[in-house]
Motif scaffolding. Structure first.
Motif, PDB file in Angstrom:
ATOM      1  N   GLU A  34     -13.882  -7.893  -5.912  1.00 15.99           N
ATOM      2  CA  GLU A  34     -14.128  -7.753  -4.475  1.00 15.99           C
ATOM      3  C   GLU A  34     -12.855  -7.315  -3.762  1.00 15.99           C
ATOM      4  O   GLU A  34     -11.751  -7.614  -4.185  1.00 15.99           O
ATOM      5  CB  GLU A  34     -14.551  -9.112  -3.890  1.00 15.99           C
ATOM      6  N   ASP A  35     -13.049  -6.658  -2.643  1.00 17.10           N
ATOM      7  CA  ASP A  35     -11.948  -6.144  -1.829  1.00 17.10           C
ATOM      8  C   ASP A  35     -10.922  -7.220  -1.471  1.00 17.10           C
ATOM      9  O   ASP A  35      -9.721  -6.973  -1.468  1.00 17.10           O
ATOM     10  CB  ASP A  35     -12.546  -5.536  -0.549  1.00 17.10           C
ATOM     11  N   VAL A  36     -11.401  -8.435  -1.183  1.00 21.63           N
ATOM     12  CA  VAL A  36     -10.490  -9.499  -0.749  1.00 21.63           C
ATOM     13  C   VAL A  36      -9.485  -9.854  -1.846  1.00 21.63           C
ATOM     14  O   VAL A  36      -8.315 -10.125  -1.568  1.00 21.63           O
ATOM     15  CB  VAL A  36     -11.269 -10.753  -0.262  1.00 21.63           C
ATOM     16  N   PHE A  37      -9.899  -9.794  -3.113  1.00 18.77           N
ATOM     17  CA  PHE A  37      -8.982 -10.120  -4.216  1.00 18.77           C
ATOM     18  C   PHE A  37      -7.942  -9.020  -4.409  1.00 18.77           C
ATOM     19  O   PHE A  37      -6.794  -9.277  -4.764  1.00 18.77           O
ATOM     20  CB  PHE A  37      -9.750 -10.375  -5.520  1.00 18.77           C
ATOM     21  N   VAL A  38      -8.357  -7.783  -4.169  1.00 14.03           N
ATOM     22  CA  VAL A  38      -7.409  -6.659  -4.230  1.00 14.03           C
ATOM     23  C   VAL A  38      -6.358  -6.856  -3.145  1.00 14.03           C
ATOM     24  O   VAL A  38      -5.156  -6.685  -3.374  1.00 14.03           O
ATOM     25  CB  VAL A  38      -8.141  -5.308  -4.052  1.00 14.03           C
ATOM     26  N   LYS A  39      -6.802  -7.248  -1.946  1.00 15.58           N
ATOM     27  CA  LYS A  39      -5.862  -7.474  -0.844  1.00 15.58           C
ATOM     28  C   LYS A  39      -4.913  -8.630  -1.161  1.00 15.58           C
ATOM     29  O   LYS A  39      -3.721  -8.581  -0.837  1.00 15.58           O
ATOM     30  CB  LYS A  39      -6.621  -7.740   0.457  1.00 15.58           C
ATOM     31  N   GLN A  40      -5.428  -9.672  -1.801  1.00 20.32           N
ATOM     32  CA  GLN A  40      -4.566 -10.789  -2.193  1.00 20.32           C
ATOM     33  C   GLN A  40      -3.516 -10.325  -3.200  1.00 20.32           C
ATOM     34  O   GLN A  40      -2.347 -10.706  -3.119  1.00 20.32           O
ATOM     35  CB  GLN A  40      -5.404 -11.929  -2.783  1.00 20.32           C
ATOM     36  N   ALA A  41      -3.933  -9.493  -4.135  1.00 19.74           N
ATOM     37  CA  ALA A  41      -2.991  -8.962  -5.130  1.00 19.74           C
ATOM     38  C   ALA A  41      -1.939  -8.086  -4.454  1.00 19.74           C
ATOM     39  O   ALA A  41      -0.748  -8.162  -4.764  1.00 19.74           O
ATOM     40  CB  ALA A  41      -3.748  -8.172  -6.193  1.00 19.74           C
ATOM     41  N   LEU A  42      -2.382  -7.258  -3.503  1.00 19.81           N
ATOM     42  CA  LEU A  42      -1.439  -6.416  -2.759  1.00 19.81           C
ATOM     43  C   LEU A  42      -0.443  -7.272  -1.970  1.00 19.81           C
ATOM     44  O   LEU A  42       0.747  -6.965  -1.913  1.00 19.81           O
ATOM     45  CB  LEU A  42      -2.201  -5.487  -1.798  1.00 19.81           C
ATOM     46  N   ALA A  43      -0.937  -8.358  -1.377  1.00 19.59           N
ATOM     47  CA  ALA A  43      -0.058  -9.256  -0.635  1.00 19.59           C
ATOM     48  C   ALA A  43       1.007  -9.842  -1.549  1.00 19.59           C
ATOM     49  O   ALA A  43       2.178  -9.955  -1.179  1.00 19.59           O
ATOM     50  CB  ALA A  43      -0.878 -10.375   0.011  1.00 19.59           C
ATOM     51  N   SER A  44       0.602 -10.189  -2.762  1.00 20.19           N
ATOM     52  CA  SER A  44       1.535 -10.752  -3.747  1.00 20.19           C
ATOM     53  C   SER A  44       2.634  -9.747  -4.104  1.00 20.19           C
ATOM     54  O   SER A  44       3.803 -10.106  -4.263  1.00 20.19           O
ATOM     55  CB  SER A  44       0.749 -11.143  -5.000  1.00 20.19           C
ATOM     56  N   ILE A  45       2.261  -8.468  -4.195  1.00 17.00           N
ATOM     57  CA  ILE A  45       3.231  -7.416  -4.519  1.00 17.00           C
ATOM     58  C   ILE A  45       4.117  -7.111  -3.305  1.00 17.00           C
ATOM     59  O   ILE A  45       5.327  -6.938  -3.424  1.00 17.00           O
ATOM     60  CB  ILE A  45       2.485  -6.132  -4.969  1.00 17.00           C
ATOM     61  N   GLY A  46       3.489  -7.064  -2.145  1.00 12.61           N
ATOM     62  CA  GLY A  46       4.215  -6.633  -0.950  1.00 12.61           C
ATOM     63  C   GLY A  46       5.122  -7.661  -0.308  1.00 12.61           C
ATOM     64  O   GLY A  46       6.150  -7.309   0.280  1.00 12.61           O
TER      65      GLY A  46
ATOM     66  N   LYS B 173       0.822  -1.224   0.000  1.00 18.68           N
ATOM     67  CA  LYS B 173       0.000   0.000   0.000  1.00 18.68           C
ATOM     68  C   LYS B 173       0.849   1.265   0.000  1.00 18.68           C
ATOM     69  O   LYS B 173       0.363   2.342  -0.334  1.00 18.68           O
ATOM     70  CB  LYS B 173      -0.923   0.006   1.228  1.00 18.68           C
ATOM     71  N   GLN B 174       2.132   1.124   0.398  1.00 18.66           N
ATOM     72  CA  GLN B 174       3.007   2.297   0.431  1.00 18.66           C
ATOM     73  C   GLN B 174       3.273   2.851  -0.964  1.00 18.66           C
ATOM     74  O   GLN B 174       3.503   4.034  -1.134  1.00 18.66           O
ATOM     75  CB  GLN B 174       4.358   1.950   1.081  1.00 18.66           C
ATOM     76  N   PHE B 175       3.285   1.942  -1.966  1.00 21.28           N
ATOM     77  CA  PHE B 175       3.661   2.446  -3.294  1.00 21.28           C
ATOM     78  C   PHE B 175       2.763   1.961  -4.430  1.00 21.28           C
ATOM     79  O   PHE B 175       3.054   2.204  -5.592  1.00 21.28           O
ATOM     80  CB  PHE B 175       5.131   2.079  -3.610  1.00 21.28           C
ATOM     81  N   VAL B 176       1.657   1.309  -4.112  1.00 20.76           N
ATOM     82  CA  VAL B 176       0.781   0.787  -5.176  1.00 20.76           C
ATOM     83  C   VAL B 176      -0.670   1.144  -4.872  1.00 20.76           C
ATOM     84  O   VAL B 176      -1.118   1.040  -3.732  1.00 20.76           O
ATOM     85  CB  VAL B 176       0.901  -0.764  -5.261  1.00 20.76           C
ATOM     86  N   LYS B 177      -1.382   1.571  -5.910  1.00 21.32           N
ATOM     87  CA  LYS B 177      -2.837   1.686  -5.777  1.00 21.32           C
ATOM     88  C   LYS B 177      -3.429   0.870  -6.911  1.00 21.32           C
ATOM     89  O   LYS B 177      -3.202   1.184  -8.077  1.00 21.32           O
ATOM     90  CB  LYS B 177      -3.258   3.155  -5.869  1.00 21.32           C
ATOM     91  N   LEU B 178      -4.117  -0.201  -6.545  1.00 26.77           N
ATOM     92  CA  LEU B 178      -4.659  -1.091  -7.578  1.00 26.77           C
ATOM     93  C   LEU B 178      -6.066  -0.664  -7.968  1.00 26.77           C
ATOM     94  O   LEU B 178      -6.906  -0.408  -7.110  1.00 26.77           O
ATOM     95  CB  LEU B 178      -4.696  -2.530  -7.069  1.00 26.77           C
ATOM     96  N   GLU B 179      -6.284  -0.609  -9.259  1.00 30.49           N
ATOM     97  CA  GLU B 179      -7.639  -0.343  -9.758  1.00 30.49           C
ATOM     98  C   GLU B 179      -8.295  -1.691 -10.030  1.00 30.49           C
ATOM     99  O   GLU B 179      -7.703  -2.557 -10.670  1.00 30.49           O
ATOM    100  CB  GLU B 179      -7.576   0.461 -11.073  1.00 30.49           C
ATOM    101  N   SER B 180      -9.484  -1.890  -9.502  1.00 31.23           N
ATOM    102  CA  SER B 180     -10.138  -3.183  -9.719  1.00 31.23           C
ATOM    103  C   SER B 180     -11.635  -3.083  -9.481  1.00 31.23           C
ATOM    104  O   SER B 180     -12.080  -2.372  -8.591  1.00 31.23           O
ATOM    105  CB  SER B 180      -9.541  -4.237  -8.784  1.00 31.23           C
ATOM    106  N   LYS B 181     -12.375  -3.851 -10.296  1.00 30.78           N
ATOM    107  CA  LYS B 181     -13.815  -3.955 -10.050  1.00 30.78           C
ATOM    108  C   LYS B 181     -14.104  -5.196  -9.211  1.00 30.78           C
ATOM    109  O   LYS B 181     -15.235  -5.506  -8.894  1.00 30.78           O
ATOM    110  CB  LYS B 181     -14.565  -4.043 -11.399  1.00 30.78           C
TER     111      LYS B 181
END
Length: 254
Positions: A66-78, A56-64
């Motif tokens: 659910e929130d949980v999938f965005v969090k999973q994607a962020l976890a993969s990046i982080g 979250k410090q350096f990425v903002k994901l655009e997505s339609k």
């Protein structure tokens, strides 16, 4: 040679960020410094949250989605960044570290459990500190159910550790009455988790998904495996060594 005390240290996102929006390198340095001081008598296994907070410090994901999938994607990046920060800082203190990603399903299969124990024992015996996180990219338990507290307790039980230390943002668990009076008083030692349960005020941490309820559930799992749990204030410097020296208030679940 005396056997080292095996400690499982669980660090939540709130501790790692020091309740800000950024991972605190200073906090990871504090942890490394303490482990380095204790390495002759203790061996550490770490369960660390923080992958989503790093991303979250350096990425903002655009997505339609659910929130949980965005969090999973962020976890993969982080996650790779989180481990890199740990490895860089630990190396400065002469500590070796490794990454282990686990899922709750791993604790349901006998062969997986044997594999986890054998792998982590090899790492620890060769002076590597395993840094464990849930495999958030494929599993949603931490995201949904409580900031790795349960994962820490299951891992502690599986690895037969001597002590589970859960770092949080309070001086352990406070009595309900003292919170009401705005003069928090720590419950220092307890054996009956039922008593503790009655004192818990339901609240979630800023970045974490746990709160005290998930910590008591974790302590209950550890207690069933005959493991003592300490709930300490990880925001303070030297929180591990100070707890060992009994110079700070924290909750000890015997």
């Amino acid at each position: 040679m005396n056997k080292k005390k095996r400690i499982l240290l669980k660090i939540g996102s709130n501790t790692l960020t020091k309740e800000t929006n950024n991972i605190s390198r200073g906090k990871i340095e504090d942890i490394a410094n303490q482990i380095a001081k204790l390495k002759d008598t203790c061996e550490f296994i770490i369960v660390s949250s923080g992958a989503i907070a790093v991303a979250k410090q350096f990425v903002k994901l655009e997505s339609k989605q659910e929130d949980v999938f965005v969090k999973q994607a962020l976890a993969s990046i982080g996650q790779p960044h989180l481990i890199r920060i740990y490895q860089e800082i630990f190396r400065e203190y002469g500590l070796l570290s490794s990454q282990c990603l686990l899922s709750y399903s791993d604790f349901e299969k006998q062969q997986s459990k044997i594999n986890i124990v054998n792998t982590i024992n090899v790492l620890v015996n060769n002076n590597y500190i395993p840094i464990i996180n849930e495999n958030d990219t494929v599993a949603t338990d931490e995201i949904q159910f409580g900031d790795n507290d349960k994962l820490a307790a299951l891992t502690a039980s599986l690895l037969d550790v001597d002590l589970l230390i859960i770092a949080t943002n309070t001086n352990g668990i406070y009595t309900k009455e003292s919170i009401k009076n705005k003069k928090p008083k720590t419950i220092e030692e307890v054996m009956d988790l039922g008593v503790l349960q009655q004192e818990v005020v339901s609240s979630k941490s800023t970045h974490g998904t746990g709160g005290m309820q998930s910590k008591i559930e974790a302590a209950s799992l550890a207690k069933n495996a005959n493991i003592e749990t300490w709930i300490v204030n990880g925001l303070e410097d030297n929180f591990i060594t100070n707890a060992f020296d009994n110079i700070v208030p924290f909750t000890k679940i015997k």
